[in-house]
Write a protein that holds these residues in place. Sequence first.
Motif, PDB file in Angstrom:
ATOM      1  N   GLN A  31      -8.787   0.436  15.342  1.00 35.04           N
ATOM      2  CA  GLN A  31      -8.884   0.516  16.799  1.00 35.04           C
ATOM      3  C   GLN A  31      -9.143   1.953  17.259  1.00 35.04           C
ATOM      4  O   GLN A  31      -9.922   2.174  18.186  1.00 35.04           O
ATOM      5  N   THR A  32      -8.522   2.923  16.594  1.00 34.09           N
ATOM      6  CA  THR A  32      -8.755   4.331  16.937  1.00 34.09           C
ATOM      7  C   THR A  32     -10.227   4.684  16.759  1.00 34.09           C
ATOM      8  O   THR A  32     -10.837   5.311  17.633  1.00 34.09           O
ATOM      9  N   ARG A  33     -10.820   4.253  15.641  1.00 39.28           N
ATOM     10  CA  ARG A  33     -12.248   4.528  15.398  1.00 39.28           C
ATOM     11  C   ARG A  33     -13.126   3.779  16.395  1.00 39.28           C
ATOM     12  O   ARG A  33     -14.112   4.314  16.888  1.00 39.28           O
ATOM     13  N   ILE A  34     -12.759   2.539  16.703  1.00 40.11           N
ATOM     14  CA  ILE A  34     -13.524   1.746  17.673  1.00 40.11           C
ATOM     15  C   ILE A  34     -13.505   2.441  19.036  1.00 40.11           C
ATOM     16  O   ILE A  34     -14.537   2.524  19.715  1.00 40.11           O
ATOM     17  N   ASN A  35     -12.338   2.945  19.438  1.00 38.38           N
ATOM     18  CA  ASN A  35     -12.217   3.625  20.735  1.00 38.38           C
ATOM     19  C   ASN A  35     -13.129   4.842  20.823  1.00 38.38           C
ATOM     20  O   ASN A  35     -13.673   5.136  21.886  1.00 38.38           O
ATOM     21  N   GLU A  36     -13.298   5.547  19.716  1.00 40.17           N
ATOM     22  CA  GLU A  36     -14.210   6.696  19.691  1.00 40.17           C
ATOM     23  C   GLU A  36     -15.650   6.230  19.886  1.00 40.17           C
ATOM     24  O   GLU A  36     -16.452   6.925  20.503  1.00 40.17           O
ATOM     25  N   TYR A  37     -15.958   5.080  19.359  1.00 43.11           N
ATOM     26  CA  TYR A  37     -17.314   4.524  19.424  1.00 43.11           C
ATOM     27  C   TYR A  37     -17.579   3.873  20.783  1.00 43.11           C
ATOM     28  O   TYR A  37     -18.590   4.127  21.415  1.00 43.11           O
ATOM     29  N   PRO A 116     -18.617  -0.397   8.002  1.00 39.58           N
ATOM     30  CA  PRO A 116     -18.351   0.645   6.993  1.00 39.58           C
ATOM     31  C   PRO A 116     -17.037   1.391   7.235  1.00 39.58           C
ATOM     32  O   PRO A 116     -16.371   1.791   6.270  1.00 39.58           O
ATOM     33  N   TRP A 117     -16.642   1.596   8.486  1.00 35.73           N
ATOM     34  CA  TRP A 117     -15.360   2.250   8.780  1.00 35.73           C
ATOM     35  C   TRP A 117     -14.219   1.404   8.229  1.00 35.73           C
ATOM     36  O   TRP A 117     -13.303   1.924   7.616  1.00 35.73           O
ATOM     37  N   LEU A 119     -14.339  -0.895   5.875  1.00 41.78           N
ATOM     38  CA  LEU A 119     -14.367  -0.902   4.407  1.00 41.78           C
ATOM     39  C   LEU A 119     -13.764   0.378   3.841  1.00 41.78           C
ATOM     40  O   LEU A 119     -13.032   0.343   2.844  1.00 41.78           O
ATOM     41  N   GLU A 120     -14.050   1.502   4.474  1.00 38.30           N
ATOM     42  CA  GLU A 120     -13.494   2.776   4.012  1.00 38.30           C
ATOM     43  C   GLU A 120     -11.964   2.781   4.120  1.00 38.30           C
ATOM     44  O   GLU A 120     -11.273   3.267   3.224  1.00 38.30           O
ATOM     45  N   LEU A 121     -11.440   2.215   5.209  1.00 43.09           N
ATOM     46  CA  LEU A 121      -9.985   2.143   5.360  1.00 43.09           C
ATOM     47  C   LEU A 121      -9.355   1.222   4.315  1.00 43.09           C
ATOM     48  O   LEU A 121      -8.298   1.521   3.761  1.00 43.09           O
ATOM     49  N   TYR A 122     -10.004   0.102   4.028  1.00 44.21           N
ATOM     50  CA  TYR A 122      -9.484  -0.798   2.998  1.00 44.21           C
ATOM     51  C   TYR A 122      -9.543  -0.138   1.624  1.00 44.21           C
ATOM     52  O   TYR A 122      -8.641  -0.299   0.807  1.00 44.21           O
ATOM     53  N   LYS A 123     -10.593   0.649   1.387  1.00 49.29           N
ATOM     54  CA  LYS A 123     -10.702   1.387   0.126  1.00 49.29           C
ATOM     55  C   LYS A 123      -9.563   2.402   0.024  1.00 49.29           C
ATOM     56  O   LYS A 123      -8.940   2.550  -1.029  1.00 49.29           O
ATOM     57  N   LYS A 124      -9.278   3.081   1.135  1.00 44.77           N
ATOM     58  CA  LYS A 124      -8.173   4.038   1.162  1.00 44.77           C
ATOM     59  C   LYS A 124      -6.845   3.318   0.905  1.00 44.77           C
ATOM     60  O   LYS A 124      -5.995   3.799   0.165  1.00 44.77           O
ATOM     61  N   ALA A 125      -6.674   2.140   1.518  1.00 50.17           N
ATOM     62  CA  ALA A 125      -5.448   1.361   1.321  1.00 50.17           C
ATOM     63  C   ALA A 125      -5.308   0.945  -0.148  1.00 50.17           C
ATOM     64  O   ALA A 125      -4.213   0.960  -0.698  1.00 50.17           O
ATOM     65  N   ALA A 126      -6.413   0.610  -0.800  1.00 52.02           N
ATOM     66  CA  ALA A 126      -6.377   0.193  -2.203  1.00 52.02           C
ATOM     67  C   ALA A 126      -6.007   1.351  -3.112  1.00 52.02           C
ATOM     68  O   ALA A 126      -5.359   1.150  -4.144  1.00 52.02           O
ATOM     69  N   GLY A 127      -6.398   2.560  -2.714  1.00 51.40           N
ATOM     70  CA  GLY A 127      -6.045   3.742  -3.509  1.00 51.40           C
ATOM     71  C   GLY A 127      -6.421   3.585  -4.961  1.00 51.40           C
ATOM     72  O   GLY A 127      -7.559   3.295  -5.291  1.00 51.40           O
ATOM     73  N   GLU A 128      -5.431   3.765  -5.841  1.00 53.08           N
ATOM     74  CA  GLU A 128      -5.650   3.693  -7.291  1.00 53.08           C
ATOM     75  C   GLU A 128      -5.381   2.293  -7.854  1.00 53.08           C
ATOM     76  O   GLU A 128      -5.345   2.115  -9.067  1.00 53.08           O
ATOM     77  N   ILE A 129      -5.164   1.325  -6.987  1.00 50.90           N
ATOM     78  CA  ILE A 129      -4.889  -0.041  -7.436  1.00 50.90           C
ATOM     79  C   ILE A 129      -6.177  -0.626  -8.014  1.00 50.90           C
ATOM     80  O   ILE A 129      -7.246  -0.501  -7.413  1.00 50.90           O
TER      81      ILE A 129
END
Length: 152
Positions: A31-37, A116-117, A119-129
């Motif tokens: 939502q923070t990224r969406i608000n910027e957009y 893409p935003w 997906l990037e957050l989900y990738k960050k959440a996955a970390g080293e998993i």
Amino acid sequence: MPGEGNTISVVALELGLAMSEMKSRLRQKIQTRINEYDPDLSFELIEVLGILSRDNGINQQEISNKVSKDKSSITYLINSLVKRDLVERTEDKNDRRNKQIFLTSKGKEIIETVYPWALELYKKAAGEISENEINNALLLIKRMTSNLENQD
């Protein structure tokens, strides 16, 4: 004294709470990224657009099922998306009472920017998993959800 059944219940409860917390944090960050957009777009509107980007042309009930919201809430969201020219309703060829929902080119543009935003957050959440661990967790959650659906 209650045995293993109670322990499983408590662990399942903790899992449910942890999933809710993760979803809430992801939602806040998206939502923070969406608000910027575009400050006029909400997470819920983007969520519906995202569903349509993966399954374009489904009806309101199917969207409702996928986001676990009642049909009247989805009607409100879709009306808002129609007004913004992000989706359009089309009569179902097999059942004229049923409306299929399709992304417009403007709706597709927004998804191509926002997706893409997320997906990037989900990738960050996955970390080293590992992907295997995530797949196992996904199967587990689907089984638990199925257990609930199969109960009276």
